[in-house]
Write an enzyme that holds these catalytic residues in place. Sequence first.
Site, PDB file in Angstrom:
ATOM      1  N   CYS A 159       0.733  -1.210   0.108  1.00  0.00           N
ATOM      2  CA  CYS A 159      -0.186   0.035   0.133  1.00  0.00           C
ATOM      3  C   CYS A 159       0.984   1.279   0.006  1.00  0.00           C
ATOM      4  CB  CYS A 159      -0.981   0.052   1.356  1.00  0.00           C
ATOM      5  SG  CYS A 159      -0.088  -0.404   2.633  1.00  0.00           S
ATOM      6  N   HIS A 254      -1.573   7.097   3.340  1.00  0.00           N
ATOM      7  CA  HIS A 254      -0.166   6.938   3.540  1.00  0.00           C
ATOM      8  C   HIS A 254       0.514   8.367   3.012  1.00  0.00           C
ATOM      9  CE1 HIS A 254      -0.783   3.365   5.269  1.00  0.00           C
ATOM     10  NE2 HIS A 254      -0.415   2.514   4.439  1.00  0.00           N
TER      11      HIS A 254
END
Length: 364
Positions: A159, A254
Amino acid sequence: MGEQLKVGVIGATGMVGQRFVTLLANHPWFKVTVVAASKHSAGQKYGDAVKGRWKMGETPIPEGVKDLTILDAEDVAAVASQVDFVFSAVHMDKDAIRQLEDEYAKHETPVVSNNSAHRWTPDVPMVVPEINPDHTEVIKYQRERLGTQRGFVAVKPNCSIQSYTPALAAWKQFEPTQVLACTYQAISGAGKTLEGAPEIQGNVIPYIPGEEKKSEDEPLKIWGHVDDEKKAIVPAESPVITSQCLRVPVLYGHTVAAFVNFKQDPTKEELIKALEDYSGEPQRLGLPSAPKQFIQYLDDDFRPQVRYDVNFEHGMGISIGRLRSDKLFDWKFIGLSHNTARGAAGGAIELAELLKAKGYLTAK
């Protein structure tokens, strides 16, 4: 694209499994007909099994899935007999995951996996659909190895690399040689909510097991090529990437602080134009989950921010900002990606759409 394919979600009760179920609720190509999880959950109605641990906030449990009876994910024959392919989000050790996903493939049921277990299997494509859709060509060699006609495993990458790998892909023409990537990763990446993670409250955790190796190595496989002689994907040798990965008190998103050296000497204007112009096969094919704008560049020095930008293009787009020259590197920038949409379930669904459009996923 014809009638909807029947889909199973294995590992359906976990956070990523729940995200799969919600994103697939009204999908035009895929319909969830089976949910599977551990033996502990098997036999329960899905709605009952996730009651009290539903992690999708105000997004409700989809009506079409709520009353499905959970099957045992390890009862491969039972699951495989009812679906055309499966999404894998199981939580097991890596050897067990590899064995389970291979077993589904050998039952002629393709697997599109969110897990890391098969990412370094040489004939398993690890795909960001906008960057390396051609890696699906290695599937023919994987089927040859497994002895299958339609079964195979395909995976999406880690990810956190989604926050900087797309930018580097857009800048490939300028030949990046060295990259430093420091990622600041949301708690949902650990399968937790902020309420369920007291250790992150008012805190930054400076280590995420295994994350830095993934951050440094996985982009090189994505930028590699299918070697017909080796019947495998051969990773690229550059750029050299070094990283540090921290866990921060954010639910989704993120963020990366990245630094890049180039062999060429691009201007800031050239770099921004390359980001904004970059698109791939998902956009050309009009895949249902594909963002219209894959990468956006934000001029405001205070952007990208999780609060404002994490849901860009329904969480499937990448946000880049603060591109500026550096004293040690040529350029530095901030990137942001949604870790459970683009980075997990959403990225896997887009990969499945690509595989269907290319004829790898079909009705049994």
